[in-house]
Design an enzyme around this catalytic site. Sequence first.
Site, short mmCIF file in Angstrom:
data_model
loop_
_atom_site.label_atom_id
_atom_site.label_comp_id
_atom_site.label_asym_id
_atom_site.label_seq_id
_atom_site.Cartn_x
_atom_site.Cartn_y
_atom_site.Cartn_z
N PHE A 134 -1.80 9.05 -0.03
CA PHE A 134 -2.00 8.56 -1.35
C PHE A 134 -1.87 8.18 -2.26
O PHE A 134 -1.44 9.18 -2.81
CB PHE A 134 -4.05 8.96 -1.54
CG PHE A 134 -5.14 8.45 -2.49
CD1 PHE A 134 -5.30 7.42 -2.68
CD2 PHE A 134 -4.98 9.01 -4.16
CE1 PHE A 134 -6.47 6.89 -3.09
CE2 PHE A 134 -6.03 8.11 -4.67
CZ PHE A 134 -6.22 7.22 -4.23
N ASP A 222 5.09 11.91 -4.99
CA ASP A 222 4.63 12.13 -5.45
C ASP A 222 3.93 13.54 -5.64
O ASP A 222 3.53 14.28 -4.44
CB ASP A 222 3.25 11.15 -4.62
CG ASP A 222 1.92 10.96 -5.60
OD1 ASP A 222 1.54 11.52 -6.47
OD2 ASP A 222 1.35 9.77 -5.34
N LYS A 251 -2.64 14.28 -13.20
CA LYS A 251 -3.78 15.66 -13.04
C LYS A 251 -4.25 17.00 -13.31
O LYS A 251 -3.94 16.73 -14.53
CB LYS A 251 -3.34 16.05 -11.15
CG LYS A 251 -3.99 14.44 -10.42
CD LYS A 251 -4.77 14.74 -8.87
CE LYS A 251 -5.59 13.61 -8.18
NZ LYS A 251 -6.63 13.19 -8.69
#
Length: 401
Positions: A134, A222, A251
């Site tokens: 993702f 990522d 995040k």
Amino acid sequence: MDTSTLTSRWDTALMRNYGTPPLELVSGSGATLTASDGREYLDLLGGIAVNSLGHAHPAVIDAVSRQVAELGHVSNLYVHPRVVELAERLESLLAVDQPVRSFFCNSGTEANEAAFKIARRTGRPRILAAENGFHGRTMGALAMTGQPAKRAPFEPMPAGVEFFPYGDIDALTTLVESAPDDTAAVIIEPLQGEGGVVEPPESFLSDVRALCTEHGVLMIVDEVQTGIARTGTMFASRKAGVVPDVITLAKGLGGGLPIGACLGIGAAGDLLTAGQHGTTFGGNPISCAAALAVLDTLESEDLVAHVDRLGKIIAAEIECVDHPLVDHVRGQGLLLGVVLTAPVAKAVEEAARGAGYLVGATTVDVVRLAPPLILTEQQVAEFVSALPGILDTVAQKESSS
């Protein structure tokens, strides 16, 4: 205003992409959140790994308050001190022997969009991404996301992305060697968070590094979810001993404020040139100040070591619960997946909420824990003590349905 009225207003006024949330939250302190009815919840999801210092941390409040009073926004047409300080700080933390250039944006998906465009700048058309991975929901990031159900409603995707089984270096090697001169980049997560907290084989990252180096392919890592101490180390890829060409972050970096970063290491940092990419709010002084406060606090409170130690305690204690619904716990640091023996993760999420704990059902049989990094051993003990009752509630509902 009562709960039903506010929830009803949400349902009418907001787009339905998130569905209707089950809870109205009005305040937070540390790892505790308070709902509109006054009930408190222990936050074990951290805004999906965002609230690295919990809620209302004094360091973030102070940094953001001072910054907004001094200089709130200047766009990227001008320089301000915080953005330079943050870029230099991240370069220092990476501790690589090559120069590092940062591009700041607002989120993880934007960071991965920048990585996508960096890959395109190699002149090669192919990007290889992992199944079940993702990387975000904007079109470039979505094209690299290995979850077909998320892509299908928005096809056609940007062209050139092909997928390989996560952790399978042989499959990736075959894919790269089928057209090495056309392959621009490989993008991987060190640990698949959204995909169910899935870890690759131990040598996978270093094997990918070697493969990319052999064929002149960019290695994009990522670390949107795994970065900034989440897995008990500042960068999971660096702990694995590799130096990627590109790292994306978001995040936990801003401690609750929106900020993403795409870090280009060595020559990869020079691929985007003036006018080829941009963002209005990226590198905003307030978000940068928050990120610097997060990094300062991680260091001053030795939170990296705390996360590593506490994550091992949580995993061990949950497995010791020895409940028939718990298979095992996987993950690193405070990014953990409780793997269930039945597809009842949503029911566990709901039962946990009923007991005063916020967790996330990341797949049908995995409950994700990504609490604030300041979580205490006492709070862990409270949750572990409550867990058998939560699971019993789910088991009873399942047996009666």
